[in-house]
Scaffold this active site. Structure first.
Site, PDB file in Angstrom:
ATOM      1  N   LYS A   1     -10.335   0.452  -1.404  1.00  0.00           N
ATOM      2  CA  LYS A   1     -10.117   0.085  -0.007  1.00  0.00           C
ATOM      3  C   LYS A   1     -10.380   1.298   0.862  1.00  0.00           C
ATOM      4  O   LYS A   1      -9.854   2.381   0.613  1.00  0.00           O
ATOM      5  CB  LYS A   1      -8.682  -0.409   0.212  1.00  0.00           C
ATOM      6  CG  LYS A   1      -8.350  -0.662   1.689  1.00  0.00           C
ATOM      7  CD  LYS A   1      -6.935  -1.186   1.858  1.00  0.00           C
ATOM      8  CE  LYS A   1      -6.539  -1.281   3.334  1.00  0.00           C
ATOM      9  NZ  LYS A   1      -5.173  -1.826   3.517  1.00  0.00           N
TER      10      LYS A   1
ATOM     11  N   LYS B   1      -6.927   3.400  -2.258  1.00  0.00           N
ATOM     12  CA  LYS B   1      -7.201   3.361  -0.823  1.00  0.00           C
ATOM     13  C   LYS B   1      -7.361   4.784  -0.315  1.00  0.00           C
ATOM     14  O   LYS B   1      -6.634   5.687  -0.728  1.00  0.00           O
ATOM     15  CB  LYS B   1      -6.040   2.650  -0.114  1.00  0.00           C
ATOM     16  CG  LYS B   1      -6.127   2.610   1.408  1.00  0.00           C
ATOM     17  CD  LYS B   1      -4.919   1.859   1.961  1.00  0.00           C
ATOM     18  CE  LYS B   1      -4.823   1.949   3.477  1.00  0.00           C
ATOM     19  NZ  LYS B   1      -3.624   1.247   3.994  1.00  0.00           N
TER      20      LYS B   1
ATOM     21  N   ASP C   1       0.861  -1.185   0.000  1.00  0.00           N
ATOM     22  CA  ASP C   1       0.000   0.000   0.000  1.00  0.00           C
ATOM     23  C   ASP C   1       0.898   1.237   0.000  1.00  0.00           C
ATOM     24  O   ASP C   1       1.548   1.540   1.001  1.00  0.00           O
ATOM     25  CB  ASP C   1      -0.900   0.013   1.242  1.00  0.00           C
ATOM     26  CG  ASP C   1      -1.964  -1.070   1.218  1.00  0.00           C
ATOM     27  OD1 ASP C   1      -1.824  -2.030   0.432  1.00  0.00           O
ATOM     28  OD2 ASP C   1      -2.930  -0.966   1.999  1.00  0.00           O
TER      29      ASP C   1
END
Length: 249
Positions: A200, A171, A109
């Site tokens: 996300k 995300k 990430d």
């Protein structure tokens, strides 16, 4: 170091609880996250077959000793890149990716360079993301927008770049900013992506009501703390009917 055995789906677990667990990135990524926190996350993940555990880079190798079996149906390890501010050089981010993967990460990430986004330097942002995707492949990469600091236009621009360069997920947040996965910001992301890549949500997701609201907008992975995940799992074990959308899909 004794590994924690992953027994797969608990036979006493209802289907709703199991499905929720496979949407959770169980996270211990605060500055204060300790070895005990990492171990607790590994134990919870193994018990419920949670899809992944995300820890700070210094804990990745340790976590891999606790969760040695990875792959389909198992608990993956994830790690952050350029965390939490995104201001690392691209070369540094690439090296972080390689080290995380060497230590056992199967998802990364990456925090977008927030300052470059705010400065309107989208060529830099594009190359930053592209090189992380390239370095991670075939491990999937997510880009963290840190939506608290971005306006609608900036969110949309970075979402488009993420699609262009091959990011697998967008995300919302690191969990370090004042706000995280708000309905308002997630709605913008979902509208821009239109299902081309996944979303996300992370930051401030602490109860089932928030999970449901974000799920209805298209979020399919939830970055949550040990306490929040434990709370939602307990509620779903007793009341699976409180997440009807999960059983409808």
């Amino acid at each position: 170091m004794k590994a924690i055995k992953n027994k797969g789906q608990d036979k006493t677990m209802n289907e709703t609880t199991h499905r929720f667990a496979r949407l959770v990135d169980l996270s211990a990524v605060q500055a204060t996250s300790t070895e005990a926190d990492v171990r607790a996350c590994a134990e919870l993940a193994a018990r419920y077959n949670i899809i992944s555990v995300h820890v700070l880079p210094c804990w990745t190798r340790f976590l891999s000793t606790l969760l040695p079996q990875q792959g389909t149906g198992e608990v993956m390890i994830g790690g952050p890149v350029g965390f939490p501010g995104g201001g690392h050089t691209t070369d540094t981010k690439v090296q972080e990716v390689r080290q995380l993967i060497a230590d056992g990460a199967r998802e990364v990430d990456m925090v977008v360079n927030i300052g470059k986004v705010l400065s309107g330097d989208y060529d830099y942002v594009r190359e930053d993301l592209r090189r992380v995707v390239e370095a991670a492949a075939p491990v999937p990469a997510k880009v963290i927008l840190e939506t608290h600091y971005l306006n609608e236009e900036q969110i949309r621009r970075v979402c488009e770049i993420a699609v262009e360069v091959g990011m697998k997920w967008v995300k919302t947040s690191t969990g370090w900013a004042p706000t995280g996965a708000t309905v308002e910001k997630v709605r913008i992301i979902a509208d821009q992506l239109k299902g081309r890549i996944d979303i996300k949500g992370a930051g401030g997701i602490r109860d089932l009501a928030t999970v449901r609201a974000l799920y209805q907008l298209g979020v399919r992975r939830f970055g949550m703390s040990h306490g929040a995940v434990t709370k939602v799992l307990a509620e779903l074990e007793q009341h699976p009917e409180r997440f009807p959308e999960l059983n409808a899909d």
